[in-house]
Motif scaffolding. Structure first.
Motif, short mmCIF file in Angstrom:
data_model
loop_
_atom_site.label_atom_id
_atom_site.label_comp_id
_atom_site.label_asym_id
_atom_site.label_seq_id
_atom_site.Cartn_x
_atom_site.Cartn_y
_atom_site.Cartn_z
N LYS A 55 -6.97 -3.12 -11.76
CA LYS A 55 -6.50 -4.37 -10.87
C LYS A 55 -5.29 -3.57 -10.01
O LYS A 55 -4.47 -2.73 -10.25
CB LYS A 55 -5.96 -5.52 -11.61
CG LYS A 55 -5.26 -6.60 -10.78
CD LYS A 55 -4.70 -7.66 -11.63
CE LYS A 55 -4.19 -8.77 -10.87
NZ LYS A 55 -3.62 -9.74 -11.74
N HIS A 56 -5.30 -4.09 -8.79
CA HIS A 56 -4.34 -3.67 -7.81
C HIS A 56 -2.86 -4.49 -8.12
O HIS A 56 -3.06 -5.80 -7.89
CB HIS A 56 -4.60 -3.77 -6.37
CG HIS A 56 -5.96 -2.84 -6.15
ND1 HIS A 56 -5.65 -1.82 -5.30
CD2 HIS A 56 -7.05 -2.94 -6.35
CE1 HIS A 56 -6.69 -1.19 -5.02
NE2 HIS A 56 -7.70 -2.05 -5.65
N TYR A 57 -1.61 -3.62 -7.90
CA TYR A 57 -0.52 -4.38 -8.27
C TYR A 57 0.46 -3.70 -7.23
O TYR A 57 0.56 -2.87 -6.57
CB TYR A 57 -0.04 -3.86 -9.64
CG TYR A 57 -0.56 -4.63 -10.66
CD1 TYR A 57 -0.24 -5.77 -11.37
CD2 TYR A 57 -1.63 -3.98 -11.27
CE1 TYR A 57 -1.05 -6.53 -12.28
CE2 TYR A 57 -2.17 -4.39 -12.38
CZ TYR A 57 -1.83 -5.64 -12.86
OH TYR A 57 -2.64 -6.29 -13.89
N SER A 58 1.35 -4.45 -6.77
CA SER A 58 2.50 -4.43 -5.87
C SER A 58 3.91 -4.55 -6.53
O SER A 58 4.27 -5.69 -6.44
CB SER A 58 2.45 -5.20 -4.57
OG SER A 58 1.23 -4.92 -3.91
N TRP A 59 4.44 -3.38 -6.93
CA TRP A 59 5.76 -3.35 -7.30
C TRP A 59 6.92 -3.60 -6.41
O TRP A 59 7.00 -2.87 -5.53
CB TRP A 59 5.91 -2.24 -8.29
CG TRP A 59 7.24 -2.09 -9.00
CD1 TRP A 59 7.83 -2.87 -9.73
CD2 TRP A 59 8.39 -1.43 -8.58
NE1 TRP A 59 8.95 -2.49 -10.46
CE2 TRP A 59 9.40 -1.27 -9.52
CE3 TRP A 59 8.41 -0.03 -7.85
CZ2 TRP A 59 10.74 -0.67 -9.57
CZ3 TRP A 59 9.84 0.57 -7.69
CH2 TRP A 59 10.70 0.19 -8.68
N CYS A 60 7.82 -4.62 -6.71
CA CYS A 60 8.90 -4.63 -5.45
C CYS A 60 9.83 -3.48 -5.49
O CYS A 60 10.35 -3.39 -6.56
CB CYS A 60 9.57 -5.88 -6.02
SG CYS A 60 11.04 -6.34 -4.85
N THR A 61 10.28 -3.00 -4.43
CA THR A 61 11.08 -1.65 -4.41
C THR A 61 12.36 -2.38 -3.92
O THR A 61 13.31 -1.64 -3.93
CB THR A 61 10.59 -0.59 -3.76
OG1 THR A 61 10.08 -1.28 -2.17
CG2 THR A 61 9.27 0.07 -4.10
N LEU A 82 11.73 -1.06 3.63
CA LEU A 82 11.29 -0.79 2.23
C LEU A 82 10.11 -1.56 2.13
O LEU A 82 9.87 -2.45 2.84
CB LEU A 82 12.29 -1.38 1.38
CG LEU A 82 13.73 -0.78 1.14
CD1 LEU A 82 14.51 -1.39 0.20
CD2 LEU A 82 13.09 0.89 0.79
N SER A 83 9.12 -1.12 1.43
CA SER A 83 7.63 -1.63 1.19
C SER A 83 7.35 -1.73 -0.29
O SER A 83 7.97 -0.73 -1.00
CB SER A 83 6.64 -1.15 2.06
OG SER A 83 6.64 0.54 1.77
N PRO A 84 6.63 -2.31 -0.76
CA PRO A 84 6.18 -2.45 -2.12
C PRO A 84 5.44 -1.02 -2.37
O PRO A 84 5.00 -0.61 -1.47
CB PRO A 84 5.47 -3.51 -2.24
CG PRO A 84 4.88 -3.79 -1.11
CD PRO A 84 5.74 -3.34 0.10
N LEU A 85 5.53 -0.81 -3.88
CA LEU A 85 4.76 0.22 -4.07
C LEU A 85 3.65 0.08 -4.89
O LEU A 85 3.46 -1.00 -6.02
CB LEU A 85 5.52 1.13 -5.48
CG LEU A 85 4.75 2.00 -6.27
CD1 LEU A 85 4.71 3.22 -5.21
CD2 LEU A 85 5.25 2.65 -7.45
N ARG A 86 2.36 0.25 -4.24
CA ARG A 86 1.26 -0.28 -4.90
C ARG A 86 0.51 0.63 -5.63
O ARG A 86 0.44 1.87 -5.43
CB ARG A 86 0.22 -0.48 -3.49
CG ARG A 86 0.75 -1.67 -2.27
CD ARG A 86 -0.26 -1.88 -1.46
NE ARG A 86 0.46 -3.14 -0.77
CZ ARG A 86 1.54 -3.01 0.29
NH1 ARG A 86 2.02 -1.93 0.34
NH2 ARG A 86 1.84 -4.11 0.87
N PHE A 87 0.21 0.24 -6.75
CA PHE A 87 -0.52 0.95 -7.82
C PHE A 87 -1.71 0.37 -8.26
O PHE A 87 -1.82 -0.92 -8.46
CB PHE A 87 0.51 1.47 -8.72
CG PHE A 87 0.99 0.52 -9.69
CD1 PHE A 87 0.65 0.39 -11.05
CD2 PHE A 87 1.88 -0.38 -9.11
CE1 PHE A 87 1.33 -0.63 -11.75
CE2 PHE A 87 2.68 -1.40 -9.86
CZ PHE A 87 1.96 -1.52 -11.26
N VAL A 88 -2.62 1.11 -9.07
CA VAL A 88 -3.76 0.67 -10.01
C VAL A 88 -3.78 1.19 -11.41
O VAL A 88 -3.94 2.62 -11.31
CB VAL A 88 -5.18 0.75 -9.16
CG1 VAL A 88 -6.14 0.10 -10.01
CG2 VAL A 88 -5.01 0.43 -7.76
#
Length: 129
Positions: A55-61, A82-88
């Motif tokens: 699943k794709h997640y966007s962590w707030c930076t 600043l932009s979110p860190l997207r991770f799977v």
């Protein structure tokens, strides 16, 4: 006028720049960049999260999100640059995601929140929408 003197083997040569304004004109066309804003601290402890593999997640930076630790798009107006860190994640896992936004291993907590500069800093309170 600027005078430059350079030494060649047997003799000295001196010459003068006739257009000292050229350097000033070139310098004025250079755009200075600014550093991105520093994140605010929404929490002084990590967030426990159940992640689903694939699943794709966007962590707030930036720390401005009302859906901590995940991004809600607040950075677009409150922390431009600043932009979110997207991770799977590869597999399902229970993890601790950084709440102070100063981890060296984003998005995961590395214990940075225990340091004095985080412990003594004020918590960010989200703005009313």
């Amino acid at each position: 006028m600027n005078t430059v003197v350079s030494k060649l083997e047997p003799k000295w040569i001196s010459f003068t720049f006739r257009h000292p304004w050229l350097a000033a004109t070139a310098a004025s066309k250079v755009k200075l960049s600014t550093r991105p804003p520093e994140p605010v601290i929404p929490a002084k402890k990590p967030f426990k999260a159940e992640l689903v593999g694939g699943k794709h997640y966007s962590w707030c930076t930036c720390g401005h999100s009302r859906k901590q630790p995940f991004c809600d798009g607040s950075h677009k107006t409150r922390a431009q640059g600043l932009s979110p860190l997207r991770f799977v994640p590869e597999k399902d896992a229970t993890v601790w995601l950084c709440g102070c936004k100063h981890t060296s291993n984003p998005p995961y907590c590395d214990g940075t929140h225990k340091q004095d500069f985080i412990a003594s800093a004020p918590l960010h309170e989200p703005a009313e929408s």
